[in-house]
Design an enzyme around this catalytic site. Structure first.
Site, mmCIF file in Angstrom:
data_model
loop_
_atom_site.group_PDB
_atom_site.id
_atom_site.type_symbol
_atom_site.label_atom_id
_atom_site.label_comp_id
_atom_site.label_asym_id
_atom_site.label_seq_id
_atom_site.Cartn_x
_atom_site.Cartn_y
_atom_site.Cartn_z
ATOM 1 N N GLU A 142 -1.084 47.923 27.710
ATOM 2 C CA GLU A 142 -2.188 48.082 28.650
ATOM 3 C C GLU A 142 -3.531 48.177 27.946
ATOM 4 O O GLU A 142 -4.539 47.666 28.446
ATOM 5 C CB GLU A 142 -1.942 49.334 29.498
ATOM 6 C CG GLU A 142 -3.053 49.691 30.448
ATOM 7 C CD GLU A 142 -2.767 50.970 31.213
ATOM 8 O OE1 GLU A 142 -3.666 51.432 31.938
ATOM 9 O OE2 GLU A 142 -1.648 51.525 31.082
ATOM 10 N N ASP B 139 -4.158 58.637 27.281
ATOM 11 C CA ASP B 139 -3.463 57.604 28.052
ATOM 12 C C ASP B 139 -3.140 56.375 27.217
ATOM 13 O O ASP B 139 -3.817 55.351 27.345
ATOM 14 C CB ASP B 139 -4.310 57.202 29.268
ATOM 15 C CG ASP B 139 -3.537 56.335 30.261
ATOM 16 O OD1 ASP B 139 -2.308 56.280 30.174
ATOM 17 O OD2 ASP B 139 -4.189 55.728 31.124
ATOM 18 N N GLU C 189 -3.649 61.330 39.586
ATOM 19 C CA GLU C 189 -4.261 60.092 40.060
ATOM 20 C C GLU C 189 -4.051 59.883 41.562
ATOM 21 O O GLU C 189 -3.798 58.773 42.020
ATOM 22 C CB GLU C 189 -3.722 58.898 39.269
ATOM 23 C CG GLU C 189 -4.037 58.987 37.783
ATOM 24 C CD GLU C 189 -3.566 57.772 37.011
ATOM 25 O OE1 GLU C 189 -4.326 57.284 36.158
ATOM 26 O OE2 GLU C 189 -2.427 57.326 37.242
#
Length: 721
Positions: free
Chosen positions: A418, A390, A316
């Site tokens: 998340e 993820d 990332e």
């Protein structure tokens, strides 16, 4: 008049007490030492008439004694006397029914066998009803002060759960060495993927001011056996390794140390270059290696028990060794050499993906790390997410587990939700953790399971959890999210434990034993409900992009393919799902041959993972007898119905729950039901626009148009960036 006041005083006190009880705010977590009822007090009091410290004094032993006193004062209304080894004769001084904190030598004198103590290792504990100085006692024995602290918390837990203290006989030792929280906390106190307020670390005030909350944080973690914490975000800043920030970390370490918790820091790989103290960050450059060695020496001078570094590299956009055409092993080993003289470790994250690699993102970590098996230094442990994408509501276990026999692997779970509705949605993650840990890596029924892979005692072992902790008064943003912190800690101690048993334990400690069974039932079903209304049948990563709030399966315009939800579901007029079989990306080849063979056929692939591994036509016949399209809709509807059921069951518990926590949870469940319906409607509206199929008979149409759902924006969603 005086008579009237005297008569009314008991009633007034009762009203005031009830008011205090109704104002519970969740700060006490599962360490809620409220007064026991008469029967429970009669069971506990005879076993807690005093505390005997038959071991040398230390800050950790003092913490254990303090916790026992706090717990007994809260439960029984009085603080027991403490007799220390420094007294003339602890054995003569004690009363019947004492709690004895016994060192190894003292435990041997009290009849505990050497093999029993040996089995405890460095951190385990033993609780046993026995004799001490000829008098009845409960022995808390361990080979270390840290073990005694864990034993003290275990005794208090047993007392509150109604276990027979007069016949106590329990031995427990952690199966993993590193049991850690990873705080994604930034230096400005924002928290990436945090939904519970600011960071608990008040960096501005540190090191001169240390919040009392840090001690309560340490107590809560020690009660679970958590023994390490990474203070800062994996997306790290170079400043964290400068002298002023090291001093701040040292101040936190001083508070946590008595509770057996080591401090770690996330390190940005390019720190020396960005601080302009080297000309490069190449891990094979001697100047770079020397800088890291000197920096490690500086840190350990300030924090003698510093644990080591956590590193996110070449993922990332983060810098890493691949920027210099080096491997992950080259980078990790350079840092490992710097901390090795101090017995420090490096946790190197395997969450990697890069824009220049167009292959299936699910394959990238395996592709990069499998060839490096056996090439990492002994004090490096590779930290692997539970799944290959993820932290989704459901993912198959990561193929690296069971594939790197020569390299220690550390599990990384995400405690903060998340992708599961932030702190708004009730979703007990113990079932998610258990599902991964109990997965058989070879499908033979004999393992090794993922848990057994983690427990391999031939090298470093560990489990990390991305923390859900913040400055919110209840710590985690919602009362039920505390359970995910609790479940993580208990499973890090014993990865083969039952998530349902843990849920009941938490419910009994945090609310009331009378409501525990009903609360446990709600928790046990909650995560599956979220999977159904968000990502049924193996769908994944269809959340709003960036902030990950709400449904957005239509997004297709972001800068790289794997940032777009359409990349993951690949829905078109003919079908839906990501083909990871041999006819697609062949990610299945990264699993054992037994799993690859079983999952190659959609008919033998577990339905929960069906669209993770296969692209199937909308009219594919499901075991239910319905088409895939109809089955998807049935899952969406079932998820919404489950939330409605959870809401109704919570309402029935109102007489058993204090007012504040009841109302706050009731409001969140109402919002969860509203958002579950939104997920259901928006998802159906989008996929119907793709496949052009009618809704099955009796199915309710979405409440709004697809254009409406697409128009929703959330620029200030918490925890983003």
């Amino acid at each position: 008049m005086k008579f009237v006041l005297r008569a009314l005083l008991p009633l007034l006190l009762l009203v005031l007490c009830q008011g205090r009880a109704a104002a519970e705010d969740g700060y006490d977590l599962w360490l809620r030492y409220h007064p026991l009822d008469k029967a429970a007090a009669a069971r506990v009091a005879p076993q807690a008439r005093g505390i005997v410290v038959d071991t040398a004094s230390s800050p950790t032993v003092n913490a254990a004694v303090s916790e026992l006193q706090r717990g007994l004062q809260g439960m029984l209304g009085k603080t027991p006397a403490v007799t220390t080894r420094g007294a003339a004769d602890t054995r003569a001084a004690q009363t019947d029914g004492a709690i004895v904190l016994a060192s190894r030598d003292a435990a041997l004198r009290d009849g505990v066998s050497a093999p029993d103590l040996d089995a405890l290792g460095a951190e385990g504990y033993l609780l046993r009803a026995a004799k001490h100085g000829g008098k009845k006692a409960t022995i808390i024995a361990a080979n270390s002060d840290q073990g005694l602290l864990y034993g003290a918390f275990a005794w208090l837990r047993a007392a509150r759960l109604g276990q027979p203290l007069d016949a106590l006989n329990e031995k427990s030792a952690p199966k993993l060495q590193l049991r850690m929280l990873n705080h994604w906390d930034n230096l400005d106190r924002t928290v990436e993927r945090g939904y519970a307020g600011e960071s608990i670390w008040n960096w501005w005030d540190l090191p001169d001011v240390t919040d009392a909350r840090y001690t309560d944080y340490a107590r809560a973690n020690a009660s679970l056996g958590i023994n390490g914490t990474v203070l800062n975000n994996v997306n790290s800043k170079p400043e964290i390794l400068t002298a002023p920030w090291i001093a701040k970390a040292a101040a936190v370490a001083d508070v946590l140390r008595p509770y057996g918790i080591k401090v770690y820091l996330s390190a940005r790989f390019s720190t020396p270059l960005e601080l302009k103290q080297t000309q490069t960050a190449d891990p094979l450059d001697p100047q770079v290696a020397a800088w890291w060695k000197a920096k490690a020496d500086e840190i350990y001078k300030a924090i003698p028990d510093f644990g080591g570094f956590l590193v996110k590299a070449n993922s990332e956009g983060q810098p890493g060794p691949q920027d210099y055409h080096r491997t992950h092993a080259d980078g990790a080993n350079m840092l490992a050499a710097a901390v090795a003289p101090h017995k420090g470790i490096v946790m190197w994250r395997a969450f990697v993906y890069a824009a220049e690699k167009p292959d299936d993102r699910a394959k990238q970590a395996y592709s990069e790390f499998k060839p490096l098996d056996g090439k990492f230094a002994d004090n490096v442990i590779v930290q692997v997410k539970n799944g290959a994408i993820d932290f989704q509501p459901r993912e198959p276990f990561h193929p690296l587990f069971g594939a790197m026999d020569k390299t220690p692997l550390m599990m990384e779970f995400q405690i903060t939700k998340e992708y599961l509705g932030y702190s708004t949605h009730l979703a007990y993650l113990g079932t998610l953790f258990e599902e991964t840990l109990h997965s058989d890596t070879r499908m033979k029924g004999k393992g090794p399971t993922v848990a057994q892979v983690l427990e391999d005692g031939g090298h470093l072992t560990g489990m990390a959890g991305v923390a859900n902790i913040g400055s919110s008064r209840n710590w985690s943003g919602s009362h039920f999210d505390q359970a995910n912190w609790y479940a993580f800690g208990r499973l890090a101690w014993n990865p083969q434990a039952s998530s349902r048993d843990i849920a009941k334990e938490w419910a009994s400690l945090t609310f009331t034993p009378q409501a525990a069974d009903a609360i446990t039932d709600i928790m046990a079903e909650s995560r599956e409900a979220v999977v159904d209304y968000m990502t049924p049948l193996g769908l994944h990563h269809v959340m709003g992009t960036g902030h990950h709030h709400g449904p957005a399966p239509w997004v297709d315009n972001l800068g790289r393919p794997d940032w777009n939800p359409v990349y993951y579901h690949k829905a078109d007029k003919n079908g839906i799902g990501f083909d990871r079989s041999a006819t697609g990306s062949n990610a299945l080849a990264q699993y054992s041959p037994e799993i690859a063979r079983l999952y190659a056929d959609p008919h033998t692939t577990p339905q929960a993972d069906l669209l993770w591994f296969h692209h199937l036509p909308w009219d594919y016949k499901m075991p239910s007898g319905r088409t895939l399209w109809a089955d998807m809709i049935a899952h969406y509807d079932h998820g919404v119905a489950q939330v409605a059921d959870m809401q109704q069951r919570w309402q029935k518990l109102k007489p058993m729950i204090d007012q504040q926590r009841y109302e706050e949870t009731a409001q969140r469940l109402a919002l969860q039901l509203k958002e579950a319906q939104w997920w259901r409607d928006a998802s159906i509206a989008y996929f119907q626009s793709v496949n052009g199929l009618p809704l099955p008979p009796g199915v309710k149409a979405p409440a709004q148009t697809l254009e409406y759902y697409k128009s929703l924006r959330f620029p200030y969603a918490p925890g983003h960036g």
